[in-house]
Design a protein around this motif. Sequence first.
Motif, PDB file in Angstrom:
ATOM      1  N   LEU A 191      -2.842 -12.203  -9.498  1.00  8.17           N
ATOM      2  CA  LEU A 191      -1.671 -11.335  -9.633  1.00  8.17           C
ATOM      3  C   LEU A 191      -1.977  -9.926  -9.164  1.00  8.17           C
ATOM      4  N   VAL A 192      -3.194  -9.451  -9.495  1.00  6.01           N
ATOM      5  CA  VAL A 192      -3.580  -8.108  -9.058  1.00  6.01           C
ATOM      6  C   VAL A 192      -3.572  -8.043  -7.536  1.00  6.01           C
ATOM      7  N   SER A 193      -4.069  -9.102  -6.883  1.00  8.06           N
ATOM      8  CA  SER A 193      -4.083  -9.017  -5.420  1.00  8.06           C
ATOM      9  C   SER A 193      -2.665  -9.090  -4.865  1.00  8.06           C
ATOM     10  N   ALA A 194      -1.780  -9.833  -5.523  1.00 11.69           N
ATOM     11  CA  ALA A 194      -0.375  -9.829  -5.092  1.00 11.69           C
ATOM     12  C   ALA A 194       0.239  -8.450  -5.297  1.00 11.69           C
ATOM     13  N   PHE A 195      -0.137  -7.801  -6.387  1.00 12.11           N
ATOM     14  CA  PHE A 195       0.332  -6.452  -6.706  1.00 12.11           C
ATOM     15  C   PHE A 195      -0.034  -5.503  -5.565  1.00 12.11           C
ATOM     16  N   LEU A 196      -1.302  -5.587  -5.132  1.00 13.05           N
ATOM     17  CA  LEU A 196      -1.780  -4.660  -4.103  1.00 13.05           C
ATOM     18  C   LEU A 196      -1.089  -4.908  -2.771  1.00 13.05           C
ATOM     19  N   ILE A 197      -0.963  -6.169  -2.406  1.00 19.29           N
ATOM     20  CA  ILE A 197      -0.406  -6.436  -1.078  1.00 19.29           C
ATOM     21  C   ILE A 197       1.097  -6.144  -1.051  1.00 19.29           C
ATOM     22  N   SER A 198       1.769  -6.287  -2.196  1.00 22.39           N
ATOM     23  CA  SER A 198       3.206  -5.985  -2.236  1.00 22.39           C
ATOM     24  C   SER A 198       3.468  -4.520  -1.925  1.00 22.39           C
ATOM     25  N   GLY A 199       2.585  -3.647  -2.399  1.00 20.19           N
ATOM     26  CA  GLY A 199       2.753  -2.221  -2.121  1.00 20.19           C
ATOM     27  C   GLY A 199       2.702  -1.963  -0.628  1.00 20.19           C
ATOM     28  N   ILE A 200       1.745  -2.621   0.038  1.00 22.87           N
ATOM     29  CA  ILE A 200       1.556  -2.376   1.469  1.00 22.87           C
ATOM     30  C   ILE A 200       2.721  -2.955   2.270  1.00 22.87           C
ATOM     31  N   LEU A 201       3.126  -4.173   1.913  1.00 25.82           N
ATOM     32  CA  LEU A 201       4.218  -4.816   2.650  1.00 25.82           C
ATOM     33  C   LEU A 201       5.538  -4.086   2.426  1.00 25.82           C
ATOM     34  N   GLY A 202       5.754  -3.635   1.183  1.00 24.47           N
ATOM     35  CA  GLY A 202       6.981  -2.909   0.881  1.00 24.47           C
ATOM     36  C   GLY A 202       7.045  -1.618   1.681  1.00 24.47           C
ATOM     37  N   PHE A 203       5.899  -0.969   1.800  1.00 23.91           N
ATOM     38  CA  PHE A 203       5.818   0.283   2.550  1.00 23.91           C
ATOM     39  C   PHE A 203       6.299   0.103   3.985  1.00 23.91           C
ATOM     40  N   MET A 204       5.997  -1.051   4.550  1.00 23.77           N
ATOM     41  CA  MET A 204       6.337  -1.260   5.956  1.00 23.77           C
ATOM     42  C   MET A 204       7.838  -1.392   6.184  1.00 23.77           C
ATOM     43  N   LEU A 205       8.613  -1.550   5.102  1.00 22.62           N
ATOM     44  CA  LEU A 205      10.070  -1.564   5.269  1.00 22.62           C
ATOM     45  C   LEU A 205      10.694  -0.300   4.685  1.00 22.62           C
ATOM     46  N   THR A 206      10.207   0.093   3.520  1.00 21.24           N
ATOM     47  CA  THR A 206      10.820   1.229   2.834  1.00 21.24           C
ATOM     48  C   THR A 206       9.760   2.253   2.443  1.00 21.24           C
ATOM     49  N   PRO A 207       9.262   3.048   3.400  1.00 20.79           N
ATOM     50  CA  PRO A 207       8.214   4.013   3.085  1.00 20.79           C
ATOM     51  C   PRO A 207       8.743   5.161   2.240  1.00 20.79           C
ATOM     52  N   ASP A 208      10.060   5.350   2.285  1.00 16.69           N
ATOM     53  CA  ASP A 208      10.697   6.312   1.411  1.00 16.69           C
ATOM     54  C   ASP A 208      10.047   7.690   1.481  1.00 16.69           C
ATOM     55  N   GLY A 209       9.563   8.198   0.341  1.00  7.73           N
ATOM     56  CA  GLY A 209       9.064   9.573   0.289  1.00  7.73           C
ATOM     57  C   GLY A 209       7.841   9.831   1.148  1.00  7.73           C
ATOM     58  N   TRP A 210       7.100   8.786   1.475  1.00  2.00           N
ATOM     59  CA  TRP A 210       5.852   8.975   2.212  1.00  2.00           C
ATOM     60  C   TRP A 210       6.078   9.683   3.543  1.00  2.00           C
ATOM     61  N   VAL A 211       7.199   9.398   4.169  1.00  2.00           N
ATOM     62  CA  VAL A 211       7.468   9.987   5.482  1.00  2.00           C
ATOM     63  C   VAL A 211       7.420  11.511   5.385  1.00  2.00           C
ATOM     64  N   GLN A 212       7.865  12.045   4.233  1.00  2.00           N
ATOM     65  CA  GLN A 212       7.804  13.498   4.075  1.00  2.00           C
ATOM     66  C   GLN A 212       6.494  13.988   3.468  1.00  2.00           C
ATOM     67  N   ASN A 213       6.011  13.288   2.435  1.00  2.00           N
ATOM     68  CA  ASN A 213       4.884  13.880   1.707  1.00  2.00           C
ATOM     69  C   ASN A 213       3.530  13.230   1.966  1.00  2.00           C
ATOM     70  N   GLN A 214       3.516  12.074   2.619  1.00  2.48           N
ATOM     71  CA  GLN A 214       2.261  11.370   2.891  1.00  2.48           C
ATOM     72  C   GLN A 214       1.399  11.125   1.649  1.00  2.48           C
ATOM     73  N   GLN A 215       2.047  10.983   0.512  1.00  2.00           N
ATOM     74  CA  GLN A 215       1.302  10.681  -0.709  1.00  2.00           C
ATOM     75  C   GLN A 215       1.164   9.174  -0.859  1.00  2.00           C
ATOM     76  N   LEU A 216      -0.056   8.762  -1.183  1.00  2.00           N
ATOM     77  CA  LEU A 216      -0.311   7.340  -1.348  1.00  2.00           C
ATOM     78  C   LEU A 216       0.586   6.730  -2.424  1.00  2.00           C
ATOM     79  N   VAL A 217       0.810   7.505  -3.491  1.00  2.00           N
ATOM     80  CA  VAL A 217       1.602   6.962  -4.596  1.00  2.00           C
ATOM     81  C   VAL A 217       3.038   6.657  -4.142  1.00  2.00           C
ATOM     82  N   SER A 218       3.633   7.581  -3.357  1.00  2.45           N
ATOM     83  CA  SER A 218       4.993   7.294  -2.878  1.00  2.45           C
ATOM     84  C   SER A 218       4.977   6.123  -1.923  1.00  2.45           C
TER      85      SER A 218
END
Lengths: 455, 519
Positions: free
Chosen positions: A147-174
């Motif tokens: 589950l932890v590995s699914a947790f990690l990969i979901s963050g990365i895959l989600g980012f590739m569609l909806t990076p949201d705040g990252w585009v402005q702030n480049q924060q890993l958390v966003s």
Amino acid sequence: MLFPVFYIPGLGQGMAIALVAVTHVVLSHGFAIGAVSLIVLLEHMAVLRNDHELEGLAQHMLKPAVVIITAVGAVTGAGIWFTVSVLAPAGIGSLLRVFFWPWFIEWIAFTLEVLILLPYYFLWDRMRPANQGWHVALGWSYVAVALVSAFLISGILGFMLTPDGWVQNQQLVSAFFNPTFWPQLALRFFGGLALGALFCLAFLLFSRQASQSLRQRVVRLCGGWLLIAGGLCALATWIYFQRVPQTYFTHSLFAVLTSHLAQKPWLLWLGNLVAVLLIAAAGATALMRRRLAAKLLIIPALVMAIGLVAEFERTREFIRGPYLMPGYMYANQINLSQNLYLRKSGFLANAAWYQAQPSHLWPRDPAGHALFASNCGVCHTIGGLNDIRDRLRGRTQTSVNLLINNTSRMVPFMPPFSGTEAEARTLGAYLYALIGQKRSLEAVPPAVWSEAGHE
Amino acid sequence: MNNLHDLFLGKPLGDSFMELLLFSSFALHLLFVLLMLGTAMIAVFFFIHSWLTGYSFELRWDKRVLRVHLALKSLAVVLGVAPLLIIQVLWSIPLLSAAAILAPYWLGLTGLMIFAFLSLDTLGHKMDVHPLRHMIFGVLGLAALLAIPAVFSAVLTLVENPDKWATVSAKGLGAEPGLVFHWLMRYLHILGAAALFGGAFHYFFSTKGAEDRHYHLSNWMVAATLFQVVIGVLLLVSVLGRLTPQVIGAVTVGVAAAMLLLGLAFYQNSEAKHARIGVTLMLLPIILVSMLLARQFLQHQAVAPVQAALADRASQLNSKLSPFKETSFNQFRSHLATVYDNGETIYANSCAFCHGIEGNGDGSEAAGLIIPPEKLNAVRADRQYAYQLILKGVPGSGMPYFSVFDRGKLESLLDYLEQQFHLTARSQPSDHPKDEAAAQQAFARICAKCHGDRGQVSGFGRNLQPAPPDLSRYGLTPEYAFAVITGGYNGTVMQPFNELPEAARWGLVSLIASFRTTQ
């Protein structure tokens, strides 16, 4: 621009990645998460009820699961990486830098998964009966790490569609906890459980292991499990698509039906309905102990479930359209700002590899081919899937030039051309000459680096 | 305002720390790779051995050896993830370039692994298959397994020889015999190490109480070590020009340890057996680490300058990009805000650059076309026909097909064209004086050749590129129809008919309008 472009004739880069990726998702979700969870649950029940036959069945089911997880599941996971690092080096190189630490932790999680799965599998007999409790705990801890590995990969895959705040702030958390993160994690988890139940059902319905009555009981359990997990997966999928920006979501119908079927939108609904009904029917017949009906339904249901996985992954990858990393990089691995720069300063002048290539390898038009491979090759082929000659057939030379300069306006999921006006005309002339060729004529010379491999 | 920089310029850690991480994770990965390869070699070798010598299948030792393969391979695969991750960040440009140059082989890795692992693991679990089948799958599986390090060592060889990239990508590895020799030695050195480490592993872990197996494996290990010495010397020769004191130091330690190991093998004293085992277990990691260190020194020295130069190039490029960042960000924002799910947006973005926002056929790009875009606000067509035109385009003209939009989107576009330009309305008759007889005569004599007797396109017309429209389903406003008849349609076979009397041309306009059979 920094890397040679490897152009895959016939298949195109996107499809090559998709083939490996879908296999991996089906196996990693279905076996590593789904089937193993079920097996651990069965073992746990067996220990609680002191039911040796059930335990034996669980152990018997583990064997193929372990072989598939380690020999195909894990390898196709690495395979996605191998494929992507050749087909999208700039993309993966950039993603790795945004998510270096999540990926590093992911590696630890993978290693732990193996380190737990191996003793769980090899020491089953030796830990019985004195340390059976520990053995079950080992099983559940495997599920937790998976589950932890699914947790990690979901963050990365989600980012590739909806990076949201990252585009402005480049924060890993966003970047990581992006808007589609939680629903995607839920849908992968429940989808994995449902797939696992389907695989187990297929195994049990056609297996002669253990007594008929025991098999019936476990089949019933799998049926219920399938219905619940499948329902939750459907719910998560619905929430997921609510979170996808409309700009992207509006292309999901086309993503699945493609230009061949997009004029019959009802096919999408019909197909999904049939798939869901078949899977639900397989679950329901298993639950109601209709053995023959379940046996008839399970294989079509499994095929449909794999189809749904492919459909979801295809949609997720396709609808982000012109981007590989929205807000940062286009699908052809050219950064958004690079694109504007290249329009002024020229693509070929900045392409490290083009200058290094001896021109005799592309006798017909090296510049045109290089521009095609870098700008269009990620989706279009010459003579294969999404053939550029089909796409441009019937156009005049002037309109080919015009389309090159307006790709992103005209088709919302195409990236803009990267290069000067003169380069657009070079590409236009190259493509216009291609349209005129018959399919049966000799294929266009492959990119120089793919030739290197054949010698 | 965003401050997106080129991600390739960033690194999560300092270079030396990354190298340390790469070294340690790779050493761990390599250890299990060697054990896995060695295990498979031993299992297949001793299977054939026992088959040929008529050994009882019930007592076959290779079963026990091969059973460990599943575990070793799983660890080798999973431990390989970290070095792959780190090297793609640390030496990203050299590694990704070399992988792309050898792409067909690199892409084949996945298939090779799946085939090798499935064959060997299945044999490890199902031992009672027919010996012939066992032999076939064992040998093929082993061959696939041994091909995997061949690919990796070829890619790493290329990573470390950036000056050869251009030649290799143009002409293949064969064009660089020096490189091929180095790669081959490197590859054989890995196989030799696998034989040695695999042998040592099974000597201690799967030969319990079987002296003959000890004997076989001792011989196996001695042979492997001797092989390593020969290949090692040749490998050193292949990098002769690059040896630095660091490399020589590391290799010396490794060689010394290997010699000690060889000495131990010939020192047959059964009382000192335990001490021998202990020393061997200590020597093996020393050999692995020192040899790997030598390799890492060589790699650093070859790759670091390339990575630095390329990163420098990227950084120069990056400074040229900064003026464009704001514009590109705004473009992204506007893309996110533009949803192509309604006719108005679709028209404004996908159509207007040719047809003009007002539908006058004067969009920003129209001047670049030989055949001008249609004046949509003067078109009067039936809806189904317009749908087909948009869906399939007009071959021979600039009008592309729009099957990139699903049915709902095209219907919405048609709705918009209907509201905005009255595209599907009937054209109104004009009150200009017209000579209907002359028009009928002219149509039959001239126009029908392409347009057909009643406007439904003749066989001749259908073969034109672009073909004329079907006038029974597609018409124009009278003024525009008159303009086309008078001035022709640029770039098509429709020529100007301004020599016809004006009344005859107006007569043609109303004749054509009468062809419309559909709403």
